[in-house]
Design an enzyme around this catalytic site. Structure first.
Site, PDB file in Angstrom:
ATOM      1  N   ASP A   6       0.794  -1.178   0.114  1.00  0.00           N
ATOM      2  CA  ASP A   6      -0.182  -0.070  -0.057  1.00  0.00           C
ATOM      3  C   ASP A   6       0.833   1.130  -0.145  1.00  0.00           C
ATOM      4  O   ASP A   6       2.112   1.099   0.323  1.00  0.00           O
ATOM      5  CB  ASP A   6      -0.988  -0.013   1.295  1.00  0.00           C
ATOM      6  CG  ASP A   6      -1.882   1.025   1.149  1.00  0.00           C
ATOM      7  OD1 ASP A   6      -2.545   1.411   0.197  1.00  0.00           O
ATOM      8  OD2 ASP A   6      -1.909   1.915   2.313  1.00  0.00           O
ATOM      9  N   SER A   7       0.399   2.309  -0.264  1.00  0.00           N
ATOM     10  CA  SER A   7       1.090   3.592  -0.369  1.00  0.00           C
ATOM     11  C   SER A   7       1.565   3.936   1.124  1.00  0.00           C
ATOM     12  O   SER A   7       2.322   4.619   1.336  1.00  0.00           O
ATOM     13  CB  SER A   7      -0.006   4.646  -0.756  1.00  0.00           C
ATOM     14  OG  SER A   7      -0.913   4.996   0.134  1.00  0.00           O
ATOM     15  N   TYR A  38      -0.788   8.744  -2.297  1.00  0.00           N
ATOM     16  CA  TYR A  38      -0.824   8.481  -3.875  1.00  0.00           C
ATOM     17  C   TYR A  38      -1.772   9.260  -4.516  1.00  0.00           C
ATOM     18  O   TYR A  38      -1.729   9.475  -5.615  1.00  0.00           O
ATOM     19  CB  TYR A  38      -0.684   7.178  -4.188  1.00  0.00           C
ATOM     20  CG  TYR A  38       0.628   6.116  -3.952  1.00  0.00           C
ATOM     21  CD1 TYR A  38       1.884   6.917  -3.313  1.00  0.00           C
ATOM     22  CD2 TYR A  38       0.766   5.215  -4.426  1.00  0.00           C
ATOM     23  CE1 TYR A  38       2.899   6.047  -3.085  1.00  0.00           C
ATOM     24  CE2 TYR A  38       1.674   4.196  -4.214  1.00  0.00           C
ATOM     25  CZ  TYR A  38       2.838   4.676  -3.529  1.00  0.00           C
ATOM     26  OH  TYR A  38       4.096   4.131  -3.338  1.00  0.00           O
ATOM     27  N   GLY A  39      -3.029   9.465  -3.626  1.00  0.00           N
ATOM     28  CA  GLY A  39      -4.188   9.637  -4.537  1.00  0.00           C
ATOM     29  C   GLY A  39      -4.261  11.032  -4.941  1.00  0.00           C
ATOM     30  O   GLY A  39      -5.424  11.139  -5.721  1.00  0.00           O
ATOM     31  N   CYS A  69      -4.321  -1.486  -2.101  1.00  0.00           N
ATOM     32  CA  CYS A  69      -4.241   0.224  -2.304  1.00  0.00           C
ATOM     33  C   CYS A  69      -5.256   0.234  -3.532  1.00  0.00           C
ATOM     34  O   CYS A  69      -4.923   0.064  -4.665  1.00  0.00           O
ATOM     35  CB  CYS A  69      -3.133   0.596  -2.540  1.00  0.00           C
ATOM     36  SG  CYS A  69      -3.115   2.445  -2.743  1.00  0.00           S
ATOM     37  N   ASN A  70      -6.385   0.941  -3.678  1.00  0.00           N
ATOM     38  CA  ASN A  70      -7.106   1.259  -4.723  1.00  0.00           C
ATOM     39  C   ASN A  70      -6.556   2.157  -5.810  1.00  0.00           C
ATOM     40  O   ASN A  70      -6.783   1.887  -6.834  1.00  0.00           O
ATOM     41  CB  ASN A  70      -8.388   1.854  -4.086  1.00  0.00           C
ATOM     42  CG  ASN A  70      -9.403   0.775  -3.358  1.00  0.00           C
ATOM     43  OD1 ASN A  70     -10.261   0.030  -3.939  1.00  0.00           O
ATOM     44  ND2 ASN A  70      -9.348   0.567  -2.080  1.00  0.00           N
ATOM     45  N   THR A  71      -5.876   3.076  -5.149  1.00  0.00           N
ATOM     46  CA  THR A  71      -5.316   3.915  -6.129  1.00  0.00           C
ATOM     47  C   THR A  71      -4.075   3.353  -7.055  1.00  0.00           C
ATOM     48  O   THR A  71      -4.106   3.482  -8.275  1.00  0.00           O
ATOM     49  CB  THR A  71      -4.691   5.082  -5.180  1.00  0.00           C
ATOM     50  OG1 THR A  71      -5.635   5.448  -4.233  1.00  0.00           O
ATOM     51  CG2 THR A  71      -4.058   6.223  -6.036  1.00  0.00           C
ATOM     52  N   GLU A 150      -3.981   9.051   7.975  1.00  0.00           N
ATOM     53  CA  GLU A 150      -2.269   8.564   7.892  1.00  0.00           C
ATOM     54  C   GLU A 150      -1.773   9.302   9.045  1.00  0.00           C
ATOM     55  O   GLU A 150      -0.683   8.539   9.553  1.00  0.00           O
ATOM     56  CB  GLU A 150      -1.851   8.981   6.643  1.00  0.00           C
ATOM     57  CG  GLU A 150      -0.079   8.458   6.177  1.00  0.00           C
ATOM     58  CD  GLU A 150      -0.344   6.849   5.823  1.00  0.00           C
ATOM     59  OE1 GLU A 150      -1.254   6.090   5.500  1.00  0.00           O
ATOM     60  OE2 GLU A 150       0.842   6.544   5.730  1.00  0.00           O
ATOM     61  N   CYS A 184     -11.297   3.045  -0.389  1.00  0.00           N
ATOM     62  CA  CYS A 184      -9.649   3.396  -0.239  1.00  0.00           C
ATOM     63  C   CYS A 184      -9.469   2.603   1.136  1.00  0.00           C
ATOM     64  O   CYS A 184     -10.285   2.643   2.181  1.00  0.00           O
ATOM     65  CB  CYS A 184      -9.636   4.720  -0.067  1.00  0.00           C
ATOM     66  SG  CYS A 184      -8.159   5.326   0.607  1.00  0.00           S
ATOM     67  N   THR A 185      -8.243   2.017   1.203  1.00  0.00           N
ATOM     68  CA  THR A 185      -8.121   1.050   2.322  1.00  0.00           C
ATOM     69  C   THR A 185      -7.615   1.894   3.635  1.00  0.00           C
ATOM     70  O   THR A 185      -7.761   1.290   4.595  1.00  0.00           O
ATOM     71  CB  THR A 185      -7.028  -0.033   2.077  1.00  0.00           C
ATOM     72  OG1 THR A 185      -5.927   0.791   1.500  1.00  0.00           O
ATOM     73  CG2 THR A 185      -7.331  -0.881   0.989  1.00  0.00           C
ATOM     74  N   HIS A 186      -7.562   3.183   3.393  1.00  0.00           N
ATOM     75  CA  HIS A 186      -7.396   3.993   4.614  1.00  0.00           C
ATOM     76  C   HIS A 186      -8.588   4.298   5.345  1.00  0.00           C
ATOM     77  O   HIS A 186      -8.767   4.450   6.547  1.00  0.00           O
ATOM     78  CB  HIS A 186      -6.851   5.473   4.411  1.00  0.00           C
ATOM     79  CG  HIS A 186      -5.330   5.272   4.302  1.00  0.00           C
ATOM     80  ND1 HIS A 186      -4.716   4.646   3.055  1.00  0.00           N
ATOM     81  CD2 HIS A 186      -4.382   5.723   4.987  1.00  0.00           C
ATOM     82  CE1 HIS A 186      -3.577   4.939   3.153  1.00  0.00           C
ATOM     83  NE2 HIS A 186      -3.159   5.418   4.320  1.00  0.00           N
TER      84      HIS A 186
HETATM   85  N1  DGL Z   1      -5.107   3.482   0.597  1.00  0.00           N
HETATM   86  C1  DGL Z   1      -4.855   3.766  -0.568  1.00  0.00           C
HETATM   87  C2  DGL Z   1      -6.292   3.406  -1.461  1.00  0.00           C
HETATM   88  O1  DGL Z   1      -6.771   2.573  -1.049  1.00  0.00           O
HETATM   89  C3  DGL Z   1      -4.242   5.183  -0.998  1.00  0.00           C
HETATM   90  C4  DGL Z   1      -4.190   6.162  -0.419  1.00  0.00           C
HETATM   91  C5  DGL Z   1      -3.422   7.324  -0.864  1.00  0.00           C
HETATM   92  O2  DGL Z   1      -2.195   7.151  -0.872  1.00  0.00           O
HETATM   93  O3  DGL Z   1      -3.843   8.412  -1.439  1.00  0.00           O
HETATM   94  O4  DGL Z   1      -6.513   3.917  -2.401  1.00  0.00           O
END
Ligand code: DGL
Length: 286
Positions: A6-7, A38-39, A69-71, A150, A184-186
């Site tokens: 993940d990011s 990353y988003g 990570c979805n992104t 984060e 988003c996994t966050h």
């Molecule tokens: N947790 C990540 C996701 O699922 C990315 C969050 C990020 O880095 O912007 O998209």
């Protein structure tokens, strides 16, 4: 070993579900915290950073990597699967989180209207619109939320205000949404806020209207996190790919890697994983 990337810390919400579902599978987690989020980055950056992470996990002996990570799944996965793997790692595999989630979520809606909250890059990719088949999908980009989560500010008034705004946007765009994905996994860390603003809202279903009487019906909107969905799909994938499955060690070892050097990281990470995990620093930039 199974690699999970993940990011930052978000993928720990998926890793936790994988550990619950497949406790014997040895895992190496890699969070690119130094370059998160990353988003809000460009496609080129997300692709290169994700590839750096995947290469590092391959180098450490993982034949299979979950991009949790979805992104990254939206912006980099297909390109890695189609160009990098055949040329450089033909025996290895990389799986993302969008396809398995999209396949499952469509079976969870009664109204056929699904909402997706995600990072700006995931929304811009249109990946959920393409992958969810058979439902009306409304996406809402949530800039700023990953940064708050984060850095441990998921219970702040700022986070509450942002989530309230994003939920209002979704309901204004499609009041019939009954199933809402945290794409988003966050975001599972702010699920209580999404629940607060989305559940127990009066949802009038036009199909239930009788004569002139509007049958406003109290529908409990469901807010869905991805961890369990991804873990179930992974278990199924391993059972269908025995050649790959035998190459994944089953001694239950765990390793946690991050690209950032910071004393406080391990305790911040415990909020995502549910208990304290010790991170080691590694450098993955090419
Ligand atoms: N947790 C990540 C996701 O699922 C990315 C969050 C990020 O880095 O912007 O998209």
């Amino acid at each position: 070993m199974l690699g999970v990337f993940d990011s930052g810390f978000g993928g720990l919400t998926v890793l936790r579900a994988i550990h619950a579902r497949l406790p014997n599978v040895s895992t190496v987690y890699l969070g690119d915290n130094a370059r998160a989020p990353y988003g809000t980055r460009s496609h080129e950056e997300i692709f290169q950073f994700t590839l750096d992470g995947v290469r590092e996990l391959f180098r450490r002996g993982c034949p299979l990597v979950i991009v949790a990570c979805n992104t990254s799944s939206a912006q980099a996965l297909r390109q890695i699967q189609r160009t990098v793997l055949p040329a450089e790692f033909p025996d290895n595999r990389v799986l993302g989180v969008i396809r398995p989630t999209a396949e499952k979520i469509v079976s969870m809606t009664a109204t056929g209207h699904i909402g997706v909250f995600a990072t700006p890059a995931t929304v811009a990719s249109g990946a959920y619109l393409r992958e969810i088949d058979g439902a009306i999908v409304t996406q809402v980009a949530c800039p700023g939320l990953v940064e708050l989560v984060e850095s441990g500010r998921e219970q702040s008034a700022e986070a509450d205000g942002l989530v309230a705004t994003f939920c209002a946007q979704l309901l204004a765009a499609d009041p019939l949404v009954d199933t809402v994905l945290l794409g988003c996994t966050h975001y599972p860390l702010v699920k209580p806020l999404f629940d607060k603003y989305l559940r127990n809202n009066e949802l009038s279903l036009p199909t239930l209207s009788v004569g002139s009487e509007s049958s406003g019906k109290l529908v409990d909107r469901r807010v869905i996190s991805q961890g369990t969905i991804v873990a179930d799909k992974l278990a199924d994938y391993l059972s269908r790919h025995p050649d790959l499955s035998v190459r994944v060690d089953r001694s239950g070892s765990r390793q946690y890697l991050t690209t950032k050097s910071d004393e406080g990281l391990s305790s911040l990470a415990s909020r995502f994983y549910g208990k304290e995990v010790r991170f080691e620093q590694t450098d993955i930039s090419a």
